[in-house]
Write an enzyme that holds these catalytic residues in place. Sequence first.
Site, PDB file in Angstrom:
ATOM      1  N   ASP A 110       0.868  -1.187   0.000  1.00  0.00           N
ATOM      2  CA  ASP A 110       0.000   0.000   0.000  1.00  0.00           C
ATOM      3  C   ASP A 110       0.899   1.230   0.000  1.00  0.00           C
ATOM      4  O   ASP A 110       2.112   1.126   0.232  1.00  0.00           O
ATOM      5  CB  ASP A 110      -0.898  -0.007   1.254  1.00  0.00           C
ATOM      6  CG  ASP A 110      -1.816   1.208   1.324  1.00  0.00           C
ATOM      7  OD1 ASP A 110      -2.303   1.660   0.256  1.00  0.00           O
ATOM      8  OD2 ASP A 110      -2.059   1.723   2.428  1.00  0.00           O
ATOM      9  N   SER A 111       0.284   2.378  -0.198  1.00  0.00           N
ATOM     10  CA  SER A 111       1.062   3.623  -0.107  1.00  0.00           C
ATOM     11  C   SER A 111       1.584   3.833   1.311  1.00  0.00           C
ATOM     12  O   SER A 111       2.648   4.408   1.512  1.00  0.00           O
ATOM     13  CB  SER A 111       0.182   4.807  -0.497  1.00  0.00           C
ATOM     14  OG  SER A 111      -0.911   4.920   0.401  1.00  0.00           O
ATOM     15  N   CYS A 113      -4.547  -1.495  -1.673  1.00  0.00           N
ATOM     16  CA  CYS A 113      -4.714  -0.081  -1.989  1.00  0.00           C
ATOM     17  C   CYS A 113      -5.775   0.059  -3.074  1.00  0.00           C
ATOM     18  O   CYS A 113      -5.537  -0.310  -4.230  1.00  0.00           O
ATOM     19  CB  CYS A 113      -3.376   0.487  -2.471  1.00  0.00           C
ATOM     20  SG  CYS A 113      -3.474   2.218  -2.941  1.00  0.00           S
ATOM     21  N   GLU A 117      -2.494   8.784   8.229  1.00  0.00           N
ATOM     22  CA  GLU A 117      -1.075   8.402   8.191  1.00  0.00           C
ATOM     23  C   GLU A 117      -0.292   9.167   9.268  1.00  0.00           C
ATOM     24  O   GLU A 117       0.584   8.622   9.931  1.00  0.00           O
ATOM     25  CB  GLU A 117      -0.512   8.728   6.798  1.00  0.00           C
ATOM     26  CG  GLU A 117       0.881   8.236   6.542  1.00  0.00           C
ATOM     27  CD  GLU A 117       0.945   6.766   6.122  1.00  0.00           C
ATOM     28  OE1 GLU A 117      -0.067   6.207   5.701  1.00  0.00           O
ATOM     29  OE2 GLU A 117       2.045   6.196   6.231  1.00  0.00           O
ATOM     30  N   CYS A 132     -10.951   2.883   1.114  1.00  0.00           N
ATOM     31  CA  CYS A 132      -9.523   3.193   1.194  1.00  0.00           C
ATOM     32  C   CYS A 132      -9.027   2.495   2.451  1.00  0.00           C
ATOM     33  O   CYS A 132      -9.641   2.626   3.519  1.00  0.00           O
ATOM     34  CB  CYS A 132      -9.301   4.698   1.297  1.00  0.00           C
ATOM     35  SG  CYS A 132      -7.624   5.160   1.785  1.00  0.00           S
ATOM     36  N   HIS A 168      -6.651   2.980   4.411  1.00  0.00           N
ATOM     37  CA  HIS A 168      -6.291   3.828   5.561  1.00  0.00           C
ATOM     38  C   HIS A 168      -7.476   3.983   6.521  1.00  0.00           C
ATOM     39  O   HIS A 168      -7.304   4.073   7.728  1.00  0.00           O
ATOM     40  CB  HIS A 168      -5.829   5.211   5.086  1.00  0.00           C
ATOM     41  CG  HIS A 168      -4.389   5.239   4.697  1.00  0.00           C
ATOM     42  ND1 HIS A 168      -3.916   4.607   3.577  1.00  0.00           N
ATOM     43  CD2 HIS A 168      -3.309   5.812   5.294  1.00  0.00           C
ATOM     44  CE1 HIS A 168      -2.607   4.802   3.490  1.00  0.00           C
ATOM     45  NE2 HIS A 168      -2.217   5.531   4.518  1.00  0.00           N
TER      46      HIS A 168
HETATM   47  N1  DGL Z   1      -4.707   3.221   1.214  1.00  0.00           N
HETATM   48  C1  DGL Z   1      -4.893   3.583  -0.142  1.00  0.00           C
HETATM   49  C2  DGL Z   1      -6.238   3.166  -0.686  1.00  0.00           C
HETATM   50  O1  DGL Z   1      -6.764   2.140  -0.287  1.00  0.00           O
HETATM   51  C3  DGL Z   1      -4.441   4.946  -0.616  1.00  0.00           C
HETATM   52  C4  DGL Z   1      -4.304   6.069   0.346  1.00  0.00           C
HETATM   53  C5  DGL Z   1      -3.490   7.206  -0.253  1.00  0.00           C
HETATM   54  O2  DGL Z   1      -2.276   7.072  -0.273  1.00  0.00           O
HETATM   55  O3  DGL Z   1      -4.084   8.195  -0.726  1.00  0.00           O
HETATM   56  O4  DGL Z   1      -6.780   3.800  -1.549  1.00  0.00           O
END
Ligand code: DGL
Length: 215
Positions: free
Chosen positions: A8-9, A70, A148, A176, A178
């Site tokens: 993931d990011s 992600c 984050e 998402c 996150h």
């Molecule tokens: N966690 C990621 C997602 O599921 C991306 C979050 C991000 O870096 O903007 O979309």
Amino acid sequence: MNTIGVFDSGIGGKSVALAIQKALPKNKIIFRNDQEHMPYGNKTNDQLLSLSLPILKDMQQQCDVIVIACNTITTTIISILRQELDVPLIAIEPMVKPAAKLTKTGIIAVCATPATLSSPRYKVLKEEYAKGVKVIEPDCSDWAYLIEKNQISASEIRETLSSVLKEGADVIVLGCTHYHWIEKEIENEVGDKALVIQPEAAIVNRLKQVLKQLA
Ligand code: DGL
């Protein structure tokens, strides 16, 4: 024992990796992210590809399967990644289909990044699975970054969700990874007015199928 990669990011994937570790404790999990360049949710497809592909190419050396934890990557560039990589990829997408099945009011909310919400794949998900369902897309554009940095405030969550509830949504999709970290806060906020759904259980099930095929 297999080696499962999770990418993931940032810390969204960590939540997914923990769920996988818990469900499949005998396997080795390699979690990688790209915190230096997060958030991914405001990047172009070209940027997403040039950032994620080198990391995933490196991961595939060690992994039997990689979970792209992600939504932003999978709704935008998953087909290119599948061409470029030589390892099974498990992709994660906003749960529009289950939400459309679960709603009683006919109104759902999808919380996701700007890149996910503007992707052609997300449009297809809505056209295919949410016909006749009203889909609200609240502005969560800074959520991933704030989560984050551990800076998201209860008032920001409350404000966003109260408008969603006012519009009548009874299912809220965490689109998402996150946002998995604030699932409890979101559930507490909406109480019994809405169901909050996220894909970790579905990912684990898909992973079990893929691991069986690899055996
Ligand atoms: N966690 C990621 C997602 O599921 C991306 C979050 C991000 O870096 O903007 O979309």
